[in-house]
Design an enzyme around this catalytic site. Structure first.
Site, PDB file in Angstrom:
ATOM      1  N   GLU A 413      -2.479 -10.627  -1.440  1.00  0.00           N
ATOM      2  CA  GLU A 413      -2.577 -10.521  -2.805  1.00  0.00           C
ATOM      3  C   GLU A 413      -1.445  -9.741  -3.724  1.00  0.00           C
ATOM      4  OE1 GLU A 413      -6.643  -8.879  -2.859  1.00  0.00           O
ATOM      5  OE2 GLU A 413      -7.446 -10.597  -2.271  1.00  0.00           O
ATOM      6  N   GLU A 500      -8.213 -15.623   3.070  1.00  0.00           N
ATOM      7  CA  GLU A 500      -9.260 -15.002   2.512  1.00  0.00           C
ATOM      8  C   GLU A 500     -10.520 -15.311   1.732  1.00  0.00           C
ATOM      9  OE1 GLU A 500      -8.199 -10.715   2.058  1.00  0.00           O
ATOM     10  OE2 GLU A 500      -9.847 -10.440   0.637  1.00  0.00           O
TER      11      GLU A 500
END
Length: 803
Positions: A413, A500
């Site tokens: 991220e 994820e």
């Protein structure tokens, strides 16, 4: 290993620790007698009570951080009789500085990187003192719980001036041939010459199978100039190889021997698996050329009650459970793991995404306690510009021989996904990965794919990756329904993986509504149709390589008071399975029948009120009975398979009652017995009984081993039964533990993240009927652990600590 040419001995014992800071602590003559004696690995965050006002906040699990010092005095004659000696630290969190006899000799900013310090320049005859300053005071600085201190192992290394470089052997499976009856290996070896003369050496490579039998040997000659390192390579072929797979993780050993003037001057062992790993835009993940769907879980590095301290037995226990659940993949989120974890993944057959960073140049929000208006936070971004490439190379060289590692992740991220500079950084890091290891692809876990705030650079960022990792695939807009469909059409040559996505966790054994907290869920809240929808999609689309779910195990941090961690996994922090463990087992483990029903049946006072009973199963149908009366028979069909021969000839003859991946009955509570009977092909294959129990009457305790190796650990699982011998699933009574002999208490954990009492205390209550006690062998001989509960007979468990 031949100790006459190379030594590697544990340097974990007899350290002293102090929480505080004073420059005098570095000096050899400082008196540290009053300091605490510790045996590594050590996480001082577990030594003190949690504090709501802790600077790390909920992101760091409210643990004590700050600055701490370690000191150790040792005798030089105990060092290996080699010219070169160094100390290797597997992990120190964070910003460490190492002193030898008062002189700084090295250290590392990044708390997840291995590093070494050279002793020879400052080493004295006789007594020497090594001191280590650890600065974890800049808070908050990571996502999530980091621990503090020397939380991984430390090694004393000794070797000759001409030697095999640290992590200098690299073995690749260069191809499988003749229907996989032959495997060509590529074995590279870096030799370092720290002498003042040029040398000619021979480098031998001996390959042994799992039984220690010689498979083959090869050799090469090499000229190494003084003060340099040189590379040599051989490409032997293994006949009839046993290939490493997720279901048969067979391991070989490569013994590298360095010969100079007819004498062995160095040697080292490297454990390998012979396998190929590839990702394809149409077929997903290919292991040895065969399609394998990755059924993965993300894990953080904490071990529950031991914090960040890395104990192999803890991870072996946890990963063995995940393997039985049907999980075959582990993502090391979001930093390089302990090397012991990867060893276990090699042995158990996990497919690992090895991740380097959670941030690059841009820093992230790290704790809800500080609010989103905080203008800056600390962390890896402070050091990335100077140290990032070195930290990445350290991870790559340390981990690239692990057959379990199938993929490198250069970031999670990363905020630079939408920054112009991000593309430059990505390409530089990806190039380093390719240069160090041409056998694996590179990904980054992206969370802004199709986000409203994403810029054009986001698309360029994704398209520059070897493989695109999707975090929360259905997070944005219509993608909650379509998932990967748009990108499959737009980028047909893109390799894709779910890096994820949401798991299913909640509070183990809690079935009451949990109000007022976004972090807490009851056992019912986690029956997530969203995950069932995602898995149906992923399992039926070859182009999606698989998924890593957030998370496999509850972890410390990412919380708000009074909560010390995140209940995101099918295993709690104590390693006890939740109900959702059986949900995953029912859809992922195709080698055994699974049947599990929830909740417990202790609802005295709620007679006549309707209770929802959930069933997780891979049986074709399940009949539920209450006190011998049939409540109903239900089933689901997964995967749905259409006709293959004619439109009116069904492939499977089933009578599904739902499209969900769980079964559901509503029935009024009546004390007694619930019985679930599972069938396949018309036969009973599994049966489960849940009964209303009485009050706790008798203690139960069982250890996973009686003989404990020195400094290793043992797990004791504690529970209670009623007068009829039934396990009491809602027992909450207090338990105390006392120890005798050469064992020490590491702590007690019941898996309840709302229990803010210190792990290290000798007393803790059962939660949802269970409690875990962890002890450590500290000195050789007989020992005993006594488990006590008020009004019940004590249980005494014998142990033997062995060297």
């Amino acid at each position: 290993m031949n100790e006459t040419v190379r030594t590697c001995v544990s340097f974990n014992e007899a350290w002293r620790f102090c929480l505080g800071d004073d420059g005098a602590y570095a000096q050899a003559d400082f008196d540290d007698e009053a300091w605490k004696t510790v045996t590594l690995p050590h996480d001082w965050g577990m030594d003190y009570p949690l504090n709501k006002e802790a600077p790390c906040g909920g992101g760091g699990g409210y643990a004590v951080t700050g600055v701490g010092w370690y000191r150790k005095t040792f005798d030089a004659p105990l060092l290996p009789k080699h010219r070169n000696s160094m100390i290797q630290f597997d992990g120190v969190y964070m910003n460490s500085t190492v002193f030898l006899n008062g002189v700084a000799i090295g250290g590392r900013h990044y708390g997840y990187s291995e590093f070494t310090v050279d002793l020879k320049q400052q080493l004295l005859e006789g007594k020497n003192t090594i001191a280590l300053r650890v600065d974890n005071s800049m808070q908050p600085n990571s996502r999530w719980y980091t621990g503090s201190g020397i939380y991984r192992n430390v090694w004393l290394l000794g070797f000759n001036t001409v030697h095999i470089d640290n992590h200098g052997v690299f073995v690749i499976t260069n191809g499988l041939y003749e229907h996989k009856k032959k495997a060509r290996l590529q074995i590279q070896c870096w030799i370092r010459n720290e002498s003042t003369e040029n040398v000619d050496v021979g480098v031998e490579q001996h390959i042994f199978d799992a039984q220690g039998k010689t498979v083959l040997k090869d050799a090469s000659a090499l000229h190494v100039k003084a003060g340099t390192a040189a590379l040599t390579m051989v490409m032997p072929t293994v006949e009839e190889p046993i290939l490493w797979t997720d279901k048969n993780p067979y391991l070989y050993t490569v013994e590298t021997v360095l010969v100079q003037k007819g004498a062995v001057v160095d040697q080292c062992s490297t454990r390998i698996g012979i396998r190929t790993a590839a990702f394809d835009c149409d077929k997903g993940f290919l292991l040895n050329g065969e399609q394998v769907k990755i059924k993965g879980m993300c894990v953080h590095h904490d071990g529950g009650l031991t914090g960040a301290a890395a104990y192999p037995d803890t991870w072996k226990r946890r990963l063995t459970l995940l393997k039985d659940m049907g999980c075959n993949g582990i993502r090391c989120a979001h930093n390089p793991p302990a090397p012991e974890l990867l060893d276990i993944c090699d042995e158990l057959g996990f497919l690992v995404m090895d991740e380097a960073f959670d941030e690059w140049l841009l820093s992230k929000f790290k704790s809800a306690d500080y609010g989103y208006s905080r203008t800056f936070t600390y962390g890896g971004s402070q050091f990335f510009a100077n140290d990032g490439e070195a930290d990445l190379i350290t991870m790559l060289r340390r981990d690239r021989n692990h057959p379990s590692v199938i993929l490198w992740s250069i970031g999670n991220e990363i905020l630079e996904q939408s920054a112009l500079e991000g593309l430059k950084v990505l390409r530089r890091l990806q190039h380093i990965c390719h240069q160090e290891d041409p056998s694996r692809l590179v990904c980054s876990a992206c969370d802004n794919i199709a986000a409203p705030q994403a810029y054009r650079t986001q698309e360029d960022f994704e398209n520059s990756l070897d493989l695109v990792g999707y975090n929360y695939t259905g997070r944005w807009g219509i993608r909650a329904e379509t998932l990967y469909d748009e990108d499959r059409k737009k980028y047909p040559s893109r390799r894709m993986i779910g890096s994820e996505n949401p798991s299913a966790g909640g509070l183990r054994g809690n079935y009451e509504p949990v109000l007022g907290s976004e972090f807490l869920q009851s056992g019912y809240d986690t029956i997530t149709l969203a995950h069932e929808f995602l898995w149906r999609y992923t399992a039926s689309r070859d182009f999606v390589a698989g998924d890593y779910l957030w998370t496999g195990i509850d972890y410390l941090g990412e919380s708000c008071w009074p909560l010390k961690g995140a209940p995101s996994g099918p295993l709690d922090t104590a390693g006890f399975p939740k109900d959702t463990f059986y949900y995953f087992r029912s859809i992922w483990n195709d080698e055994a029948f699974t049947l599990h029903i929830l909740p417990h049946w202790n609802w005295v006072g709620k007679e006549g009120k309707f209770i929802t009973v959930i069933g997780y199963t891979n049986c074709e149908e399940v009949s539920l009975y209450l006190n011998g009366r049939l409540v109903g028979t239900k089933g689901y069909d997964f995967p749905n398979v259409g006709a293959t021969k004619a439109w009116n000839i069904k492939t499977k003859i089933t009578k599904p009652t739902t499209h969900d991946l769980h079964l559901c009955w509503d029935l009024p509570f009546e004390a007694g017995e619930l019985r679930a009977v599972g069938r396949a092909n018309g036969k009973v294959v599994k049966e489960v009984v849940v009964k209303t129990t009485g009050a706790p009457f008798r203690l139960n305790a069982a250890a996973d081993k009686e003989a404990i190796n020195l400094h290793a650990i043992a797990h004791i699982e504690i529970s209670t039964t009623d007068e009829e011998g039934l396990w009491v699933p809602d027992a909450q009574l207090p338990i105390s533990v006392s120890l005798e002999g050469g064992i020490a208490l590491l702590g007690l954990d019941n898996g309840d993240l709302q229990d803010m009492s210190p792990f290290y205390g000798p007393r803790r209550r059962l939660y949802a009927g269970r409690l875990l006690c962890v002890i450590r062998g500290m000195s050789q001989g007989a020992a005993r652990a006594t488990i006590h509960a008020e009004g019940m007979n004590d249980i005494a468990l014998p142990f033997t600590v062995q060297v």
